[in-house]
Scaffold this motif. Structure first.
Motif, PDB file in Angstrom:
ATOM      1  N   LEU A  58       0.854  -1.186   0.000  1.00 22.87           N
ATOM      2  CA  LEU A  58       0.000   0.000   0.000  1.00 22.87           C
ATOM      3  C   LEU A  58       0.890   1.237   0.000  1.00 22.87           C
ATOM      4  O   LEU A  58       1.780   1.369   0.847  1.00 22.87           O
ATOM      5  N   VAL A  59       0.658   2.139  -0.960  1.00 22.46           N
ATOM      6  CA  VAL A  59       1.387   3.406  -1.032  1.00 22.46           C
ATOM      7  C   VAL A  59       0.383   4.538  -0.849  1.00 22.46           C
ATOM      8  O   VAL A  59      -0.640   4.589  -1.540  1.00 22.46           O
ATOM      9  N   ILE A  60       0.681   5.441   0.068  1.00 23.14           N
ATOM     10  CA  ILE A  60      -0.194   6.569   0.348  1.00 23.14           C
ATOM     11  C   ILE A  60       0.515   7.854  -0.059  1.00 23.14           C
ATOM     12  O   ILE A  60       1.603   8.166   0.435  1.00 23.14           O
ATOM     13  N   GLY A  61      -0.092   8.593  -0.987  1.00 24.11           N
ATOM     14  CA  GLY A  61       0.447   9.878  -1.422  1.00 24.11           C
ATOM     15  C   GLY A  61      -0.065  10.979  -0.515  1.00 24.11           C
ATOM     16  O   GLY A  61      -1.260  11.260  -0.490  1.00 24.11           O
ATOM     17  N   ALA A  62       0.837  11.597   0.240  1.00 25.86           N
ATOM     18  CA  ALA A  62       0.448  12.589   1.250  1.00 25.86           C
ATOM     19  C   ALA A  62       1.259  13.867   1.088  1.00 25.86           C
ATOM     20  O   ALA A  62       1.697  14.472   2.053  1.00 25.86           O
ATOM     21  N   VAL A  63       1.456  14.270  -0.157  1.00 19.30           N
ATOM     22  CA  VAL A  63       2.314  15.416  -0.475  1.00 19.30           C
ATOM     23  C   VAL A  63       1.462  16.675  -0.596  1.00 19.30           C
ATOM     24  O   VAL A  63       0.366  16.644  -1.150  1.00 19.30           O
ATOM     25  N   LEU A  64       1.987  17.789  -0.069  1.00 14.21           N
ATOM     26  CA  LEU A  64       1.261  19.057  -0.160  1.00 14.21           C
ATOM     27  C   LEU A  64       2.228  20.203  -0.414  1.00 14.21           C
ATOM     28  O   LEU A  64       3.220  20.361   0.290  1.00 14.21           O
ATOM     29  N   VAL A  65       1.924  20.988  -1.442  1.00  7.92           N
ATOM     30  CA  VAL A  65       2.562  22.286  -1.657  1.00  7.92           C
ATOM     31  C   VAL A  65       1.430  23.302  -1.578  1.00  7.92           C
ATOM     32  O   VAL A  65       0.603  23.367  -2.491  1.00  7.92           O
TER      33      VAL A  65
END
Length: 373
Positions: free
Chosen positions: A234-241
């Motif tokens: 499981l890969v969770i994308g939790a990136v924020l700009v």
């Protein structure tokens, strides 16, 4: 001030912009409040509760907008909503304009004032109105990912927590912000093998201090992202700009190297997503498969737990709504620099640098826009 709280109309969106308790606070400050009929009924906030709090209940959406000076929502306005906006309106809601040029054009054409929850800051530069929904989405991402891993959902059949004698599932979290830390907390609680990646060494040290050796921390590079993604269930994308489109950190070629039936959950989908293959989905049809990998990319994840989300959101937004209403919109924006960071659109101008850069508009600073007007 006249404040309207419409019923949300986005697909499977059951949150509401203000609880009855929040309405009571506004009324106690001398403001008038109207709410859309049954706006919170499905999550236990009946029309009677709003009436008892001092609000009026409006059945005609057009009247709700025409009457209002400030409109408090949850999700970005849909086409039929931003067509009702005028220069007399202040819209206070999540906007996520960077990946949504159509909405940006509509708001600019309306000449309204639009303040985005997701770019309001606090004195320390944090995002207090994004944080509660990021907490919810981070925790839900593991719940959703674990479900997608089940064979009946097309997954590879891995139980994240494992059992005695069997390896647990591997979870990779890309991004160590509010979403990432909450995703890691949930995945560790299930007993998964968790790795989190970030480009801030200070953040990684903080995470190590919180979770200790149970959590693996890695500095995010092309190599470490690739290695961690390939080995994950499981890969969770939790990136924020803040305000800008999310960077694409996982491309299609890398997805082809993941095991069939593995899962990606892109919490950054509101800002365009951090996977090349991301496209927004809904709670009605939440997943699709690309390169043998299940994608869960619901753009309003917290809407699935709408009661908890509404309570948490009102706790965060109410002080800002009160300030805007008590002082007046322009005066509040001039007096409060963190709130002013939330101003994305002002009378036909883009007033957030990340949004302007992402959409190719000329940027006008909030102070300049307000003072020019």
């Amino acid at each position: 001030m006249r404040i309207s709280i419409p019923k949300e109309i986005k697909n499977h969106e059951y949150r509401v912009g203000m609880t009855p308790a929040g309405v009571r606070e506004l009324v106690s400050h001398g403001h008038q409040v109207k709410v859309g009929v049954d706006c919170g009924a499905i999550i236990g906030f009946s029309n009677d509760l709003y009436l008892n709090a001092g609000a009026e209940v409006e059945t005609v959406v057009e009247e709700l907008f025409d009457w209002a000076e400030m409109i408090v929502k949850v999700k970005e306005p849909q086409v039929e909503e931003y067509q009702l906006l005028t220069s007399n309106h202040c819209l206070f809601t999540y906007l996520h304009l960077a990946p949504d040029p159509k909405q940006a054009k509509g708001l600019l054409s309306s000449n309204c004032t639009a303040i985005a929850y997701e770019t309001v800051t606090d004195a320390l530069g944090r995002l207090p109105l994004l944080a509660p929904m990021s907490e919810v989405a981070g925790r839900m991402s593991v719940q959703a990912g674990a479900h997608c891993l089940e064979i009946s959902q097309g997954g590879c059949g891995t139980l994240l927590g494992g059992v005695p004698g069997v390896y647990p599932g591997r979870v990779t979290v890309i991004g160590g912000g509010v979403v990432g830390i909450n995703a890691a907390r949930m995945a560790l609680g299930l007993g998964a093998d968790v790795t989190i990646l970030d480009r801030s060494l200070d953040r990684l040290k903080e995470l190590d201090g919180i979770f200790g050796p149970r959590l693996k921390t890695l500095y995010a590079t092309v190599d470490t992202i690739e290695e961690s993604v390939i080995s994950a269930d499981l890969v969770i994308g939790a990136v924020l700009v803040p305000g800008a489109a999310a960077p694409k950190l996982v491309n299609r070629q890398l997805l082809t190297k993941m095991k069939p039936g593995s899962v990606v959950v892109d919490v950054a989908v509101d800002q365009g997503g951090c996977f090349e293959t991301t496209r927004a989905t809904t709670h009605a049809d939440p997943t699709y498969i690309e390169e043998g990998v299940i994608h869960y990319c619901v753009a309003n994840m917290p809407g699935a737990v709408a009661r908890t989300s509404t309570l948490a959101l009102t706790n965060a937004t109410l002080p800002f709504v009160l300030e805007l209403a008590d002082k007046g919109v322009e005066a509040a924006l001039l007096a409060n620099e963190p709130l002013r960071q939330g101003l994305n659109v002002y009378h036909g101008s883009i007033t957030h640098p990340g949004v302007a850069d992402s959409l190719g508009y000329q940027y006008l600073s909030p102070l300049s826009a307000i003072q020019k007007d």
